[in-house]
Design a protein around this motif. Sequence first.
Motif, mmCIF file in Angstrom:
data_model
loop_
_atom_site.group_PDB
_atom_site.id
_atom_site.type_symbol
_atom_site.label_atom_id
_atom_site.label_comp_id
_atom_site.label_asym_id
_atom_site.label_seq_id
_atom_site.Cartn_x
_atom_site.Cartn_y
_atom_site.Cartn_z
ATOM 1 N N LYS A 90 7.538 2.397 -9.726
ATOM 2 C CA LYS A 90 7.466 3.863 -9.771
ATOM 3 C C LYS A 90 8.247 4.511 -8.629
ATOM 4 N N THR A 91 8.052 4.008 -7.416
ATOM 5 C CA THR A 91 8.796 4.553 -6.275
ATOM 6 C C THR A 91 9.757 3.528 -5.694
ATOM 7 N N LYS A 96 -0.294 11.079 -0.192
ATOM 8 C CA LYS A 96 -0.990 10.049 0.585
ATOM 9 C C LYS A 96 -0.678 10.025 2.080
ATOM 10 N N ALA A 151 4.785 2.133 -4.569
ATOM 11 C CA ALA A 151 4.234 1.916 -5.911
ATOM 12 C C ALA A 151 5.278 1.169 -6.738
ATOM 13 N N HIS A 152 5.013 -0.114 -7.006
ATOM 14 C CA HIS A 152 5.999 -0.961 -7.676
ATOM 15 C C HIS A 152 6.352 -0.401 -9.051
ATOM 16 N N GLU A 191 0.813 -1.217 0.000
ATOM 17 C CA GLU A 191 0.000 0.000 0.000
ATOM 18 C C GLU A 191 0.846 1.267 0.000
ATOM 19 N N SER A 192 2.060 1.193 0.522
ATOM 20 C CA SER A 192 2.888 2.398 0.597
ATOM 21 C C SER A 192 3.800 2.578 -0.610
ATOM 22 N N ARG A 215 4.561 10.956 -3.796
ATOM 23 C CA ARG A 215 3.602 10.003 -3.235
ATOM 24 C C ARG A 215 3.379 10.260 -1.742
#
Length: 359
Positions: free
Chosen positions: A300-301, A340, A297-298, A294-295, A336
């Motif tokens: 991407k981050t 979030k 972003a595969h 959830e924390s 992100r």
Amino acid sequence: MVQVVFLHPDLGIGGAERLVVDAAVALKSQGCNVQIWTAHHDPTHCFSETLDPDLPVVSVCIPVLRLSRHKKKVLFYCHFPDQLLTQRTSTLKKLYRAPIDFLEEYTTGMADLILVNSQFTAGIFRETFRSLMGVQTDVLYPSLNTRTFDQPSNEAHDLEGLLPEGTSHLFLSLNRYERKKNLGLALEALAALRSTLPASQSVDVHLVVAGGYDERVSENVEHYAELKELSSQLHLGDCVTFLRSPSDSMKVALLRGSHAVLYTPSREHFGIVPVEAMYCCCPVIAVNSGGPLESVAHGKTGFLCEPTAEAFSKAMERLVMEPQLRRDMGQAGRKRVHDKFSLQAFSGQLHDYIVSLSH
């Protein structure tokens, strides 16, 4: 003015403790009168905010609060069911834990409002507390208090003397010295990475294993020694530095100066370290289960990987060989966190929950 009291058994420097402190600071910023009650607080092993006299720390017997519940509203923020943090390795231990587990479930159900720190924890909550299946649990993601991370610093100067000269590819493992954190995976991944990189690059790779360490906790002491022995067995030599309970400024310098954070626990309920790393523009390589789903972003981050040395080392190799990817992931991670996991969003949501209970 709304009066708020936080109860936490041991106000050390773990992720759950960081969450308690941030929540207290958030509610203070909203005008609440806040206190933290705890059974243990060590001024030499704590977050700096808890040294503020406006956050008094005293001992408390939680059952007393339960008995007076008709006078108090109770919000329970579930970091993870306590009974899942203790192994039942013998029949005697199972018998000993049975009434404690029952009491945990029963008293949790007495709360007026239950929050959980992730969708993953919400699922575990329902699986564990079967009698509370019908109880609503709202997800409130932990925030990041960015004040510590926004302090100006010079990474090269802050890390001077810590790393071998010529280190150009730095990776960081940031977790308490506990076996369940699977810190050995970071060492094994480093060994795998060094075996695949050209010799000219492998000598410039370094891993810092840093995390909470308490002399009172035998597992911390034992596991620290175990990891040092594993490093020796893997012939990592001077490629690894072990830090115990690093200062906030050192942690920030490491996050800012690292190619990536290696986050190795499996089925971690949330984990604030990936959020801290992303805010510092540091990509995250994490196990593909639990909170990081959830924390992070595969692609991407950071990367979400199987908990194997091979999978982690491949992700590490990409960040070594592709500098632009590392920079792009860092910037995406920072955004992100703003979107979030900002303290402002957390403060507002938590304050709304508190106010709803006070009416």
